[in-house]
Design a protein around this motif. Sequence first.
Motif, PDB file in Angstrom:
ATOM      1  N   LYS A  71       0.813  -1.216   0.000  1.00 18.32           N
ATOM      2  CA  LYS A  71       0.000   0.000   0.000  1.00 18.32           C
ATOM      3  C   LYS A  71       0.848   1.268   0.000  1.00 18.32           C
ATOM      4  N   ALA A  75       0.446   3.996  -3.003  1.00 18.57           N
ATOM      5  CA  ALA A  75      -0.042   5.356  -2.765  1.00 18.57           C
ATOM      6  C   ALA A  75       0.779   6.406  -3.506  1.00 18.57           C
ATOM      7  N   GLY A 206      -6.178   7.252  -6.451  1.00 16.68           N
ATOM      8  CA  GLY A 206      -6.340   6.571  -5.183  1.00 16.68           C
ATOM      9  C   GLY A 206      -7.658   5.857  -5.030  1.00 16.68           C
TER      10      GLY A 206
END
Length: 212
Positions: A71, A75, A206
């Motif tokens: 993650k 991001a 996102g």
Amino acid sequence: MRINEDTLLEGEHVVLVPYNPDHVPRYHQWMSSSELQKLTASAPLTLEEEYDMQRSWREDDDKCTFIILDKQQWADPTVREEDCMVGDVNIFLTDPEDPSLGELEIMIADPSYRGRGLGKEVTRMMICYGVTKLGIQKFEAKIGMDNKVSIVLFKKFHFQEVSSSEVFREVTLELTVDEAQKKWLLGNMDFMQEKQYSKTRARRMGAESSVE
């Protein structure tokens, strides 16, 4: 399985996305490892065969596959999704007469990500997804006898060892998801968000739009 082709699952440390053709070269590189072939009881495939396998897993009604992403890397919009890959997770519907039975398989392929709790997080995410979206009521896991780490992981989720095979050098563990298990697993779903998956939007924006 088409049911998850537009689904993104976001946890605290990982993001799960559908297995698509862009992921195949990295996956193929992983599976050239004799260690992973042994752990997953897999035979080596050519790159072309790997692409065929990806298409099969996307189309077949008895396979639900997600790629596990880091993650923190995901991001960062400057990092390609393929470069965030750390493993994969699958649910196989192994009994045509019992669609409530699913075999769960998890692979943290990148050695640098092992021992960091990602397997535990992914296991909970996939069990919850299997129960709520696929109607799974009983999970099965077949694990090599030498893979002590995975055996301990599944037992933390109350899987019980039901059989072992010296011939195949593997043990079979099962989890029946009764009401007590549902309360324990699904009581607080804040740890995971389900969102709409689009490769471009997921990387650049996102995946802000939620799926209810």
